[in-house]
Design a protein around this motif. Structure first.
Motif, short mmCIF file in Angstrom:
data_model
loop_
_atom_site.label_atom_id
_atom_site.label_comp_id
_atom_site.label_asym_id
_atom_site.label_seq_id
_atom_site.Cartn_x
_atom_site.Cartn_y
_atom_site.Cartn_z
N MET A 25 -5.60 11.88 -3.19
CA MET A 25 -5.02 10.91 -3.58
C MET A 25 -5.82 9.91 -4.33
O MET A 25 -5.56 9.45 -5.51
N GLU A 48 0.61 -1.10 0.19
CA GLU A 48 -0.14 0.22 -0.10
C GLU A 48 0.77 1.10 -0.26
O GLU A 48 1.78 1.13 0.62
N PRO A 49 0.40 2.39 -0.89
CA PRO A 49 1.30 3.34 -0.90
C PRO A 49 1.67 4.27 0.59
O PRO A 49 3.06 4.71 0.68
N LEU A 50 0.80 4.32 1.27
CA LEU A 50 0.96 4.98 2.64
C LEU A 50 1.69 4.15 3.49
O LEU A 50 2.61 4.68 4.17
N LYS A 110 -5.94 9.10 -8.31
CA LYS A 110 -5.64 7.63 -8.56
C LYS A 110 -6.72 7.19 -9.70
O LYS A 110 -6.61 6.34 -10.65
N MET A 134 4.08 2.19 2.21
CA MET A 134 5.56 2.12 1.70
C MET A 134 6.16 3.57 2.09
O MET A 134 7.39 3.38 2.42
N ILE A 135 5.34 4.69 2.39
CA ILE A 135 6.01 5.89 2.56
C ILE A 135 6.40 5.63 4.38
O ILE A 135 7.35 6.07 4.60
N THR A 158 -6.31 8.72 -13.48
CA THR A 158 -4.76 8.39 -14.02
C THR A 158 -5.02 8.35 -15.31
O THR A 158 -3.94 9.07 -16.05
#
Length: 234
Positions: free
Chosen positions: A206, A151-153, A210, A155-156, A213
């Motif tokens: 976000m 998940e992007p968050l 998304k 990964m941050i 895109t």
């Protein structure tokens, strides 16, 4: 004598009445404590049912949370509606602000050096410890660890804590270029994006990006063509 007997009978009856009142009070106290315990059990059951309903609404069966307090922690992190969740989010935002400010302040010319001072190391260690514990708890409460990691968050969050541990490994090695260590330290600024998790407006932005895109990619393609064309005219 009759008066004494009458007084004795009256006193005995009064004593019996007092004993009866005390027994009634004890019975009422036991009944009230039992009802309070039943209310507490009902509240716990209602809270459990509410968490199960939230999981079902999100598409996860309760059996997907086999570990102790996993479901409760998942609701706590993913649906922060309680006062405790609000306090935790405020504490997390405080650590994000402190860590980001320390990254910026330690780059001042009067404070900058290849080997940061002990005060910056302590601040960095405390903030990273909090972020690491938060990341571990979120991973423990997640349904799928692989989905959680991608998940992007999340990964941050991972990129926000990795530079600290990589820097420790690099400092233990004497054959590492200092410029590489500076780049690793620079990655720490990505922690500012952790605030997206606690901002509904940024999360909405976000999701909108998304879902758009295709349109944005077409706009980016036209922008690149325009840059190439106008750069040839210079």
């Amino acid at each position: 004598t009759e008066k004494l007997r009458g007084n004795g009978v009256g006193s005995s009856s009064g004593a019996d009445g007092g004993a009866g009142d005390s027994s009634n009070n004890v019975a009422e106290f036991k009944g009230s404590s039992l009802s309070i315990n039943m209310l507490n059990e009902d509240a716990d059951l209602t809270r459990r049912e509410e968490n199960v309903a939230i999981a079902l609404h999100a598409g996860f069966a309760p059996e997907r949370f086999p570990y102790p307090y996993q479901l409760e922690m998942w609701v706590f992190f993913e649906y922060p509606k309680t006062r405790a969740a609000f306090v935790f989010s405020m504490i997390s935002m405080f650590f994000i602000a402190v860590s980001t400010m320390s990254v910026v302040i330690e780059t001042w010319p009067s404070l900058y050096s290849d080997d940061p001072g002990i005060e910056w190391t302590i601040i960095e260690a405390v903030c990273v410890t909090f972020f690491t514990v938060e990341y571990a708890l979120r991973m423990y409460s997640s349904v799928s660890w692989w989905r959680f990691a991608l998940e992007p968050l999340n990964m941050i969050d991972l990129l926000a804590i990795l530079p600290f541990y990589v820097d420790i490994i690099l400092q233990s090695s004497s054959n590492v270029d200092l410029r590489f260590g500076r780049v690793i330290r620079l990655i720490r600024i990505i922690r500012v994006f952790k605030i997206t998790r606690y901002s509904p407006g940024l999360q909405l932005t976000m999701r909108a990006v998304k879902k758009s895109t295709d349109a944005l990619s077409l706009l980016l393609f036209y922008l690149i063509i325009a840059i190439v064309l106008f750069s040839c005219l210079i």
